[in-house]
Design a protein around this motif. Structure first.
Motif, PDB file in Angstrom:
ATOM      1  N   ALA A 161       0.852  -1.193   0.000  1.00  0.00           N
ATOM      2  CA  ALA A 161       0.000   0.000   0.000  1.00  0.00           C
ATOM      3  C   ALA A 161       0.888   1.243   0.000  1.00  0.00           C
ATOM      4  CB  ALA A 161      -0.901   0.010   1.229  1.00  0.00           C
ATOM      5  N   GLN A 162       0.386   2.319  -0.577  1.00  0.00           N
ATOM      6  CA  GLN A 162       1.121   3.576  -0.551  1.00  0.00           C
ATOM      7  C   GLN A 162       0.718   4.308   0.722  1.00  0.00           C
ATOM      8  OE1 GLN A 162       0.349   5.782  -4.089  1.00  0.00           O
ATOM      9  NE2 GLN A 162       1.278   4.263  -5.412  1.00  0.00           N
ATOM     10  N   ARG A 163       1.685   4.614   1.568  1.00  0.00           N
ATOM     11  CA  ARG A 163       1.409   5.296   2.832  1.00  0.00           C
ATOM     12  C   ARG A 163       2.259   6.548   2.914  1.00  0.00           C
ATOM     13  NH1 ARG A 163      -0.013   3.351   8.484  1.00  0.00           N
ATOM     14  NH2 ARG A 163       0.771   4.998   9.823  1.00  0.00           N
ATOM     15  N   PHE A 164       1.611   7.667   3.177  1.00  0.00           N
ATOM     16  CA  PHE A 164       2.289   8.945   3.304  1.00  0.00           C
ATOM     17  C   PHE A 164       1.849   9.582   4.618  1.00  0.00           C
ATOM     18  CE2 PHE A 164       2.065   8.071  -1.194  1.00  0.00           C
ATOM     19  CZ  PHE A 164       3.311   8.443  -1.651  1.00  0.00           C
ATOM     20  N   GLU A 165       2.798  10.225   5.324  1.00  0.00           N
ATOM     21  CA  GLU A 165       2.495  10.806   6.626  1.00  0.00           C
ATOM     22  C   GLU A 165       3.053  12.214   6.757  1.00  0.00           C
ATOM     23  OE1 GLU A 165       3.608   8.498  10.015  1.00  0.00           O
ATOM     24  OE2 GLU A 165       2.772   6.648   9.185  1.00  0.00           O
ATOM     25  N   ASN A 166       2.377  13.011   7.557  1.00  0.00           N
ATOM     26  CA  ASN A 166       2.866  14.316   7.993  1.00  0.00           C
ATOM     27  C   ASN A 166       2.691  14.346   9.502  1.00  0.00           C
ATOM     28  OD1 ASN A 166       2.868  17.083   8.877  1.00  0.00           O
ATOM     29  ND2 ASN A 166       2.683  17.689   6.744  1.00  0.00           N
ATOM     30  N   ALA A 167       3.776  14.180  10.240  1.00  0.00           N
ATOM     31  CA  ALA A 167       3.715  14.079  11.696  1.00  0.00           C
ATOM     32  C   ALA A 167       3.292  15.394  12.336  1.00  0.00           C
ATOM     33  CB  ALA A 167       5.072  13.649  12.234  1.00  0.00           C
ATOM     34  N   TYR A 168       3.648  16.513  11.739  1.00  0.00           N
ATOM     35  CA  TYR A 168       3.315  17.800  12.332  1.00  0.00           C
ATOM     36  C   TYR A 168       1.807  18.004  12.394  1.00  0.00           C
ATOM     37  CZ  TYR A 168       3.175  22.783  13.258  1.00  0.00           C
ATOM     38  OH  TYR A 168       2.913  24.005  13.812  1.00  0.00           O
ATOM     39  N   TRP A 169       1.117  17.745  11.284  1.00  0.00           N
ATOM     40  CA  TRP A 169      -0.328  17.916  11.225  1.00  0.00           C
ATOM     41  C   TRP A 169      -1.074  16.640  11.616  1.00  0.00           C
ATOM     42  CZ3 TRP A 169      -2.026  22.669  11.054  1.00  0.00           C
ATOM     43  CH2 TRP A 169      -1.223  23.657  10.484  1.00  0.00           C
ATOM     44  N   GLY A 170      -0.380  15.524  11.715  1.00  0.00           N
ATOM     45  CA  GLY A 170      -1.018  14.275  12.107  1.00  0.00           C
ATOM     46  C   GLY A 170      -1.813  13.615  10.999  1.00  0.00           C
ATOM     47  N   LEU A 171      -1.474  13.889   9.752  1.00  0.00           N
ATOM     48  CA  LEU A 171      -2.216  13.320   8.625  1.00  0.00           C
ATOM     49  C   LEU A 171      -1.539  12.065   8.098  1.00  0.00           C
ATOM     50  CD1 LEU A 171      -3.113  16.518   6.591  1.00  0.00           C
ATOM     51  CD2 LEU A 171      -4.605  15.199   8.089  1.00  0.00           C
ATOM     52  N   ILE A 172      -2.347  11.080   7.737  1.00  0.00           N
ATOM     53  CA  ILE A 172      -1.857   9.849   7.115  1.00  0.00           C
ATOM     54  C   ILE A 172      -2.743   9.556   5.913  1.00  0.00           C
ATOM     55  CG2 ILE A 172      -1.481   7.380   7.411  1.00  0.00           C
ATOM     56  CD1 ILE A 172      -1.221   7.906  10.432  1.00  0.00           C
ATOM     57  N   TRP A 173      -2.133   9.393   4.740  1.00  0.00           N
ATOM     58  CA  TRP A 173      -2.855   9.010   3.522  1.00  0.00           C
ATOM     59  C   TRP A 173      -2.431   7.589   3.165  1.00  0.00           C
ATOM     60  CZ3 TRP A 173      -6.791  10.045   0.505  1.00  0.00           C
ATOM     61  CH2 TRP A 173      -6.845   9.491  -0.760  1.00  0.00           C
ATOM     62  N   ILE A 174      -3.404   6.715   3.030  1.00  0.00           N
ATOM     63  CA  ILE A 174      -3.145   5.339   2.628  1.00  0.00           C
ATOM     64  C   ILE A 174      -3.863   5.108   1.312  1.00  0.00           C
ATOM     65  CG2 ILE A 174      -3.418   2.907   3.212  1.00  0.00           C
ATOM     66  CD1 ILE A 174      -3.410   3.787   6.168  1.00  0.00           C
ATOM     67  N   GLY A 175      -3.098   4.728   0.292  1.00  0.00           N
ATOM     68  CA  GLY A 175      -3.674   4.463  -1.020  1.00  0.00           C
ATOM     69  C   GLY A 175      -3.509   3.005  -1.393  1.00  0.00           C
ATOM     70  N   ILE A 176      -4.617   2.360  -1.689  1.00  0.00           N
ATOM     71  CA  ILE A 176      -4.600   0.992  -2.191  1.00  0.00           C
ATOM     72  C   ILE A 176      -5.256   1.017  -3.558  1.00  0.00           C
ATOM     73  CG2 ILE A 176      -4.568  -0.070   0.102  1.00  0.00           C
ATOM     74  CD1 ILE A 176      -7.565  -0.537  -0.138  1.00  0.00           C
ATOM     75  N   PRO A 177      -5.135  -0.055  -4.350  1.00  0.00           N
ATOM     76  CA  PRO A 177      -5.671   0.005  -5.709  1.00  0.00           C
ATOM     77  C   PRO A 177      -7.168   0.324  -5.807  1.00  0.00           C
ATOM     78  CG  PRO A 177      -4.182  -1.838  -5.515  1.00  0.00           C
ATOM     79  CD  PRO A 177      -4.344  -1.258  -4.139  1.00  0.00           C
ATOM     80  N   SER A 178      -7.964  -0.036  -4.819  1.00  0.00           N
ATOM     81  CA  SER A 178      -9.400   0.188  -4.939  1.00  0.00           C
ATOM     82  C   SER A 178      -9.889   1.495  -4.325  1.00  0.00           C
ATOM     83  CB  SER A 178     -10.168  -0.967  -4.292  1.00  0.00           C
ATOM     84  OG  SER A 178      -9.853  -1.040  -2.918  1.00  0.00           O
ATOM     85  N   LYS A 179      -9.116   2.119  -3.416  1.00  0.00           N
ATOM     86  CA  LYS A 179      -9.568   3.353  -2.775  1.00  0.00           C
ATOM     87  C   LYS A 179      -8.428   4.017  -2.015  1.00  0.00           C
ATOM     88  CE  LYS A 179     -10.991   1.520   1.699  1.00  0.00           C
ATOM     89  NZ  LYS A 179     -12.058   1.467   2.679  1.00  0.00           N
ATOM     90  N   GLY A 180      -8.711   5.187  -1.457  1.00  0.00           N
ATOM     91  CA  GLY A 180      -7.784   5.896  -0.593  1.00  0.00           C
ATOM     92  C   GLY A 180      -8.458   6.208   0.727  1.00  0.00           C
ATOM     93  N   LEU A 181      -7.639   6.486   1.738  1.00  0.00           N
ATOM     94  CA  LEU A 181      -8.145   6.723   3.082  1.00  0.00           C
ATOM     95  C   LEU A 181      -7.286   7.795   3.736  1.00  0.00           C
ATOM     96  CD1 LEU A 181      -9.941   5.628   5.483  1.00  0.00           C
ATOM     97  CD2 LEU A 181      -8.097   4.052   5.919  1.00  0.00           C
TER      98      LEU A 181
END
Length: 188
Positions: free
Chosen positions: A129-149
């Motif tokens: 899965a594609q996982r991207f984070e920003n610790a300062y703002w506390g955001l996490i984006w997880i991308g899988i082939p069928s959707k994102g979260l």
């Protein structure tokens, strides 16, 4: 449930004043060990904060100093999204997320959530899965082939779920049923 705000502000002010005194100690630690050590210290400081008033002030000050040492100005500032590929996602509850990618920088993306653009850094996963984070703002984006979260790690909740771009939102082509031909009867 009300929380005592003035003692917390006093602890923060003390911690900010002592940053100049503790900056050399934070700089002396190896660069790759600082995030893990600071995270452990912050967790321990939070646990100590529950034991008493004096301990809570000291623990809060220590946690603030550690957080300041981990502070990365690039995570707070809005990234430049010129010359990027834009992908728009439509999510549940009419939420919208826009991802900006740059071919020359695969380790980072820019993500527009609500009215702000955030820089997120890639985090390796074992699942693909594609996982991207920003610790300062506390955001996490997880991308899988069928959707994102999109997740908020500070509040431990989902911000946007079932995020799909135009390609993911296309309906799948229906599969036609296969029918077997019956053998012809012999005419006599």
């Amino acid at each position: 449930m009300a929380t005592p705000l003035p003692p917390f502000l006093a602890a923060c002010a003390f911690a900010l004043a002592s940053i100049g005194l503790c900056a050399n100690a934070a700089a002396a630690a190896p660069a790759k060990d600082v995030p893990k050590a600071a995270a452990k210290s912050a967790t321990k400081a939070k646990a100590k904060a529950k034991t008493g008033a004096k301990a809570s002030k000291a623990a809060a000050a220590e946690a603030t100093v550690r957080a300041a040492a981990l502070y990365d100005a690039a995570e707070e500032a809005e990234p430049d999204v010129t010359d990027t590929v834009t992908t728009e996602y439509a999510c549940e509850l009419n939420n919208k997320v826009t991802i900006y990618t740059n071919e020359t920088d695969p380790a980072n993306i820019a993500l527009r959530w609500k009215k702000r653009v955030h820089r997120l850094a890639r985090v390796g996963t074992t699942t693909g899965a594609q996982r991207f984070e920003n610790a300062y703002w506390g955001l996490i984006w997880i991308g899988i082939p069928s959707k994102g979260l999109l997740l908020d790690s500070r509040l431990n909740r989902q911000l946007a779920n079932e995020c799909k771009n135009a390609k993911q939102a296309e309906p799948l082509e229906p599969i036609e049923p296969v029918t077997a031909a019956l053998p012809e009867e012999k005419k006599s």
